[in-house]
Enzyme design. Structure first.
Site, short mmCIF file in Angstrom:
data_model
loop_
_atom_site.label_atom_id
_atom_site.label_comp_id
_atom_site.label_asym_id
_atom_site.label_seq_id
_atom_site.Cartn_x
_atom_site.Cartn_y
_atom_site.Cartn_z
N ASN A 119 28.26 -19.08 27.98
CA ASN A 119 28.72 -18.35 26.78
C ASN A 119 30.20 -17.98 26.84
O ASN A 119 30.85 -17.94 25.80
CB ASN A 119 27.86 -17.08 26.63
CG ASN A 119 28.50 -16.08 25.67
OD1 ASN A 119 28.42 -16.24 24.45
ND2 ASN A 119 29.16 -15.06 26.22
N SER B 80 30.70 -24.24 18.95
CA SER B 80 31.22 -23.54 17.77
C SER B 80 31.23 -24.47 16.55
O SER B 80 31.38 -25.70 16.71
CB SER B 80 32.65 -23.07 18.03
OG SER B 80 33.24 -22.62 16.83
N TYR C 268 40.90 -25.05 21.32
CA TYR C 268 39.55 -24.47 21.22
C TYR C 268 38.55 -25.49 20.65
O TYR C 268 37.46 -25.69 21.18
CB TYR C 268 39.63 -23.23 20.34
CG TYR C 268 38.35 -22.46 20.19
CD1 TYR C 268 37.90 -21.59 21.18
CD2 TYR C 268 37.57 -22.56 19.03
CE1 TYR C 268 36.72 -20.86 21.02
CE2 TYR C 268 36.40 -21.84 18.86
CZ TYR C 268 35.99 -20.99 19.86
OH TYR C 268 34.82 -20.27 19.70
N SER D 63 37.74 -28.15 23.10
CA SER D 63 36.85 -27.66 24.17
C SER D 63 35.42 -27.56 23.67
O SER D 63 34.46 -27.90 24.39
CB SER D 63 37.33 -26.30 24.70
OG SER D 63 37.10 -25.28 23.75
N LYS D 64 35.24 -27.10 22.41
CA LYS D 64 33.89 -26.90 21.89
C LYS D 64 33.22 -28.23 21.55
O LYS D 64 32.00 -28.36 21.62
CB LYS D 64 33.94 -25.97 20.67
CG LYS D 64 34.38 -24.54 21.02
CD LYS D 64 33.42 -23.87 22.01
CE LYS D 64 33.72 -22.41 22.25
NZ LYS D 64 32.80 -21.78 23.21
N ILE E 228 30.60 -14.95 13.28
CA ILE E 228 29.71 -13.94 13.83
C ILE E 228 30.48 -12.62 13.92
O ILE E 228 31.65 -12.61 14.33
CB ILE E 228 29.21 -14.35 15.24
CG1 ILE E 228 28.52 -15.74 15.20
CG2 ILE E 228 28.25 -13.30 15.82
CD1 ILE E 228 27.30 -15.88 14.30
P1 NAD Z 1 34.21 -12.20 23.43
O1 NAD Z 1 35.65 -12.47 23.66
O2 NAD Z 1 33.85 -10.96 22.67
O3 NAD Z 1 33.45 -12.15 24.84
C1 NAD Z 1 33.65 -13.12 25.80
C2 NAD Z 1 33.51 -12.51 27.18
O4 NAD Z 1 33.82 -13.56 28.13
C3 NAD Z 1 34.51 -11.37 27.46
O5 NAD Z 1 33.83 -10.24 27.94
C4 NAD Z 1 35.47 -11.96 28.49
O6 NAD Z 1 35.95 -11.00 29.41
C5 NAD Z 1 34.59 -13.00 29.18
N1 NAD Z 1 35.37 -14.06 29.82
C6 NAD Z 1 36.54 -14.60 29.41
N2 NAD Z 1 36.97 -15.50 30.29
C7 NAD Z 1 36.05 -15.56 31.28
C8 NAD Z 1 35.96 -16.31 32.48
N3 NAD Z 1 36.91 -17.15 32.84
N4 NAD Z 1 34.89 -16.11 33.28
C9 NAD Z 1 33.92 -15.24 32.93
N5 NAD Z 1 33.97 -14.48 31.81
C10 NAD Z 1 35.03 -14.64 31.00
O7 NAD Z 1 33.58 -13.51 22.73
P2 NAD Z 1 32.37 -13.64 21.68
O8 NAD Z 1 32.91 -13.50 20.33
O9 NAD Z 1 31.22 -12.80 22.11
O10 NAD Z 1 32.03 -15.22 21.87
C11 NAD Z 1 31.14 -15.68 22.86
C12 NAD Z 1 31.06 -17.19 22.78
O11 NAD Z 1 30.70 -17.60 21.47
C13 NAD Z 1 32.40 -17.87 23.09
O12 NAD Z 1 32.18 -19.06 23.80
C14 NAD Z 1 32.94 -18.18 21.70
O13 NAD Z 1 33.83 -19.28 21.74
C15 NAD Z 1 31.66 -18.51 20.97
N6 NAD Z 1 31.76 -18.35 19.53
C16 NAD Z 1 32.02 -17.14 18.96
C17 NAD Z 1 32.10 -17.02 17.58
C18 NAD Z 1 32.37 -15.70 16.91
O14 NAD Z 1 32.43 -15.64 15.68
N7 NAD Z 1 32.53 -14.63 17.67
C19 NAD Z 1 31.93 -18.16 16.78
C20 NAD Z 1 31.67 -19.38 17.38
C21 NAD Z 1 31.58 -19.47 18.76
#
Ligand code: NAD
Length: 246
Positions: free
Chosen positions: A89, A141, A153, A156-157, A186
């Site tokens: 994640n 994503s 990004y 990567s996705k 989200i």
């Molecule tokens: P977020 O930034 O709120 O949380 C991500 C967490 O990952 C953070 O706590 C961060 O400290 C941790 N992190 C970062 N680098 C790290 C590393 N190298 N090793 C371990 N932990 C690490 O992100 P989110 O919004 O909860 O998104 C979670 C996932 O969902 C991500 O992969 C994001 O790309 C994907 N995503 C999110 C959305 C959205 O709308 N939020 C949409 C599509 C995809």
């Protein structure tokens, strides 16, 4: 309960979507591993889960680092004797248009979002193979199809999908299911950072006319982690209110 005594590692579970997944898994009986790189986040989520009386361990490991991931997996094995579920994640953004993008912004995003997932799968797969079972869920994503300012990004996705399908083909014979979730908009800190008028316009393009919640992603993740999805592998499942209909 759907995940009774299953050992689940959720990367980047110190906040946001990962936190919601970890807490949902825990309520379904899983032993959860909270991985993050920010200790205060780990401590808070571990504290919440401990308060509910459920087994949990926090590990501060940077998933982009091969050795740190290796020792995280070893620590989980030594502590709980198994690895049943890995949710890749953790993800980061370094948004900027291509003409301004620096090498470091490309490298950092690919290192966490794509290599990080490889590292986790690479070190968990031998355990899953030995157990003849396991579930891997990669968080991709909707923007993997391309989005201005997100060449790093988006690549990567999209790369995660190639990884998902290849590993699903390679590990299927060992009873390991590998799937991807592609979230759309989200409600997280990521979405909060978008100016309100742009956010409003973006959500107008969603057939369901709203953003999803972290629980929407966690619910799907629970399904993919549980035995209810035992005959599903190599798939990309969209959870985006209908935004992407490939
Ligand atoms: P977020 O930034 O709120 O949380 C991500 C967490 O990952 C953070 O706590 C961060 O400290 C941790 N992190 C970062 N680098 C790290 C590393 N190298 N090793 C371990 N932990 C690490 O992100 P989110 O919004 O909860 O998104 C979670 C996932 O969902 C991500 O992969 C994001 O790309 C994907 N995503 C999110 C959305 C959205 O709308 N939020 C949409 C599509 C995809």
């Amino acid at each position: 309960m759907l995940l009774e005594n299953k050992v689940a590692i959720i990367t980047g579970s110190g906040q946001g979507i990962g936190e919601a997944i970890a807490k949902k898994f825990s309520r379904e009986g899983a032993i959860v591993v909270i991985d993050d790189i920010i200790q205060e986040r780990i401590d808070r989520v571990v504290g919440d889960i401990t308060q509910d009386g459920n087994p949990v361990v926090g590990i501060n490991a940077d998933i982009s680092n091969y050795e740190q991931v290796q020792s995280m997996m070893q620590q989980v094995l030594d502590t709980f004797g198994n690895i049943d579920i890995v949710v890749n994640n953790a993800g980061i953004t370094r948004d900027v248009t291509l003409l301004k993008m620096q090498e470091i912004q490309w490298d950092e995003v690919l290192a966490v979002n794509l290599k990080g997932a490889f590292n986790c799968i690479r070190h968990a797969a031998p355990v899953m193979k030995a157990n003849q079972g396991g579930k891997v869920i990669n968080i991709s994503s909707a923007v993997r199809f391309g989005n201005i300012g997100q060449a790093n990004y988006s690549s990567s996705k999209k790369g995660l999908i190639g990884l998902t399908r290849t590993v699903a083909k390679e590990l299927g014979r060992f009873g390991v299911n590998v799937n991807a979730i592609a979230p759309g908009y989200i409600e997280t800190k990521m979405l909060d950072s978008i100016p309100p008028e742009i956010k409003k316009m973006a959500l107008q393009s969603v057939p369901l006319k709203k953003a999803g919640s972290v629980d929407d992603i966690a619910n799907l993740c629970l399904f993919l982690a549980s035995s209810q999805s035992d005959y599903i592998s190599g798939q990309v499942i969209h959870c985006d209110g209908g935004l992407v209909m490939p």
